[in-house]
Structures are given as C-alpha cells and as structure tokens.
Write a protein that holds these residues in place. Sequence first.
Motif, PDB file in Angstrom:
ATOM      1  N   PRO A 292     -11.501  32.056  32.229  1.00  0.00           N
ATOM      2  CA  PRO A 292     -10.403  31.638  31.350  1.00  0.00           C
ATOM      3  C   PRO A 292     -10.474  32.252  29.954  1.00  0.00           C
ATOM      4  CG  PRO A 292     -11.326  29.757  32.523  1.00  0.00           C
ATOM      5  CD  PRO A 292     -12.240  30.909  32.774  1.00  0.00           C
ATOM      6  N   ILE A 293     -11.694  32.539  29.481  1.00  0.00           N
ATOM      7  CA  ILE A 293     -11.837  33.158  28.154  1.00  0.00           C
ATOM      8  C   ILE A 293     -11.252  34.563  28.169  1.00  0.00           C
ATOM      9  CG2 ILE A 293     -13.484  33.931  26.409  1.00  0.00           C
ATOM     10  CD1 ILE A 293     -15.357  31.686  27.327  1.00  0.00           C
ATOM     11  N   GLY A 326     -10.586  35.624  35.916  1.00  0.00           N
ATOM     12  CA  GLY A 326      -9.943  35.942  34.651  1.00  0.00           C
ATOM     13  C   GLY A 326      -9.918  37.437  34.452  1.00  0.00           C
ATOM     14  N   ALA A 327      -9.048  37.918  33.562  1.00  0.00           N
ATOM     15  CA  ALA A 327      -8.924  39.357  33.322  1.00  0.00           C
ATOM     16  C   ALA A 327      -8.299  39.592  31.960  1.00  0.00           C
ATOM     17  CB  ALA A 327      -8.079  40.015  34.414  1.00  0.00           C
ATOM     18  N   ARG A 328      -8.587  40.760  31.389  1.00  0.00           N
ATOM     19  CA  ARG A 328      -7.989  41.140  30.108  1.00  0.00           C
ATOM     20  C   ARG A 328      -8.044  42.650  29.929  1.00  0.00           C
ATOM     21  NH1 ARG A 328     -10.661  42.762  25.730  1.00  0.00           N
ATOM     22  NH2 ARG A 328     -12.933  42.867  25.804  1.00  0.00           N
ATOM     23  N   MET A 329      -7.152  43.164  29.103  1.00  0.00           N
ATOM     24  CA  MET A 329      -7.238  44.568  28.725  1.00  0.00           C
ATOM     25  C   MET A 329      -8.402  44.779  27.781  1.00  0.00           C
ATOM     26  SD  MET A 329      -4.615  45.359  25.655  1.00  0.00           S
ATOM     27  CE  MET A 329      -5.966  46.307  24.945  1.00  0.00           C
ATOM     28  N   MET A 330      -8.954  46.002  27.817  1.00  0.00           N
ATOM     29  CA  MET A 330     -10.061  46.373  26.941  1.00  0.00           C
ATOM     30  C   MET A 330      -9.644  47.534  26.049  1.00  0.00           C
ATOM     31  SD  MET A 330     -13.488  46.378  29.281  1.00  0.00           S
ATOM     32  CE  MET A 330     -12.887  47.676  30.357  1.00  0.00           C
ATOM     33  N   GLY A 331     -10.396  47.722  24.978  1.00  0.00           N
ATOM     34  CA  GLY A 331     -10.199  48.887  24.135  1.00  0.00           C
ATOM     35  C   GLY A 331      -9.158  48.674  23.058  1.00  0.00           C
TER      36      GLY A 331
END
Length: 381
Positions: A292-293, A326-331
């Motif tokens: 979730p983070i 959970g997932a998120r874009m990086m960079g």
Amino acid sequence: MTTATATAFTARYGGSPDGVWAAPGRINLIGEHTDYNEGYVLPAALPHTTTVAARRRADGVVRLFSAQGDGEVTELALDALAPGSVPGWAAYPAGVFWALIEAGHALGGADLAFCSDVPTGAGLSSSATLECATAIALDDLFGLGLDAPGRALIAQRAENAFVGVPCGALDQMASSCCVAGHAHFLDTRTLTGRQVPLDLPAVGLTLLVIDTKVKHDLGDGAYAGLRAGCERAAALLGVPALRDITIAELGTAEAQLPAELRPLLRHVVTEDQRVLDTVAALDAGEPRALGPILTAGHASLRDDYRVSCPETDLAVSAANAAGALGARMMGGGFGGSVLALVDTALLDTVERAVHAAFAEAGFGAPQTFTATPSQGAHRVS
C-alpha cells in the motif's frame, strides 16, 4: 560483461586495459524527488551494470568509447574540459574527470571503453552508472583514495555542474554505496544512513520492474522546474528545505503557499513519511506492508507532483488489478519504469496482465524483469 568490455577496449585502443570496473543501476523502493529536498530515500542496486575498461595515458588526452554508442571514439583534451563542452552520453564520464580536477585531484589522461545492460531512459539511473563507474576507475588508476560516498558526490557534481541536470544525490549514492541483499536508507541532508536487510525471496515476495519503454529527458527543463518550485516553497516557508516540514505541520504550511506550490510540498512531506514507514515495516519484519505504501507513492507522484504518464499509470493499475501488493513509478518521471511488489507465485500472472493491458491500449510492449538487491560500484578485474 567483463570480457565484452575488455574486448571492446582492445578493439578500439589496442593492448589490454589496466582494469575493469562496474557500477550498477538502481531501483528506489520509495523516496522519489525527496533527495534534492534534503529528505529520505531507500534505493537498492540492480544486477544490471555499466562496466568500464580503462588504462592510464601519459599525456592529457581522454578517449571515450561506448559499445552502445555510435561506434565512434570521443577524444578530449583534459585541460579543455568545461561545462557544456561535451555533447551526448560522453558528457557524463567527461564530467567526472572535470569534477575530480575541480576538487583538486591530480589526474592524467586515460582511455575508457564502456558496456552497459542498464536500460536507458527507464528511471534506473543509467547516467549515474556511467559517472560512478568512471569515478571508481579513476580513483583506482590514479590512487586518489576516495571512499564510496566521496566518489558518489564527485559523480553528482559532474551531473549537476558539467552535464547541467540539478539532480540530488540519490542515484550516485545508490550506485556507489549499496550492499547486496539490502536497501540503503539514506538521509540526503547528512549523507548518513544504514543498510536495511531486504531478503524478499525468503518470504515469498519478488520485486518486479516494468520498463514502459517510454523515454524521458530530465535535461528538458521539467526536472529543473520542479526543483525550483520546491526551493521557492521552502523559502516562502522559512525553512532550509521541504524536509523540515513534518506531517503534523503540513496543513498549516500549505495554507502559507500559493496554490501552485502546495502539491509539491504535499508530495515531498508525505513521501518522506512513506520512506520512514517503509523502513519501520522492514525493521519489523513486515515487508508485505510495503504494498500500500508503494501505491500511495504513485498516487502522489501522479496527482501532486504530476510526473506520471499514461503508460506508467497503466502499468501500476494493471499490476495491482492482477494481484500485486502495490506498485509505483520510479525515477524522475515522464516515462521510465514501474516497481511492483508481487507474491512470487503470482509473478507470471502479473507480468501477463501488464503485457495484455499495454497491447489492448495500443502501447508498445514493456520489458519486465525481477530486481535482486546487488553490490554497489566495485572493481571486477
């Protein structure tokens, strides 16, 4: 890749190199756009590296060759290096020579040949790997006596002042200082931190990287504009950097800013807290709490910082819908890669779902691979 790099060196320059060094790309578990706000980051090194074969020269000539480049050797005079004087990829290693000389180190010329399997433009710090590989090679070749953080700061200086990208220290510190099997919890204000164990396979979890293949260019002014906005917000709030605003103070601080700066403040303050929450979860042996983070971090980058794009948004939503924790874009944003935390048993399912979603949307096929926390910059031969 060590043999390929040495072979490329011999093919271009003749003879053997004095050594071969490697610097890894990085993932960032959490802590995006916090480094230039003197906040917290939590990167880990990838097994993907840029390797450099290098040999001292007796004159003041620097020659640079990349196996991934146009096949040409870039030749430079050491005493003529100046910010903005070197175009293209060669600016990154050339900038390290310049930054070392600027810092008072005695260098001679050198021949360098690079090979890399770090995807470019994917938010995995390909530029930092060029800098950090060069820094450790020159440190060894000329006996400069630098430690890993010192090399990272030289590399950052090269990117800031020579190449002209006002990045923080995250990428270079990660590439130089990470330890295999760990994430590096770093306070970018003090450049102190610690290695946090990150053995996800032991608990049945995998970090999946989804390279959207959407390329970005942080030198186009967008990154610089974001940083300038954060610095303006800090000045208006009377603090050295936005990391000095706590979660408890966020509402009051937002009310003191013009509307266009409030989302920048909101992202930085909440993202710093997400780093602290992630470290606490790992220390407590609760890595599943990271899911979730990560997703909350993506929402903040998308809605407050506004650096996402349709491809990264789709990768996040498709991975989560297929069962990722959970997932998120990086960079820096504007393309690049997505990081997803996945139950290892569901890895194939998530990968297939992301590829199918991209095909249905008419996007080009992404590249997916798993991320294993690996060793920072080191000599390989």
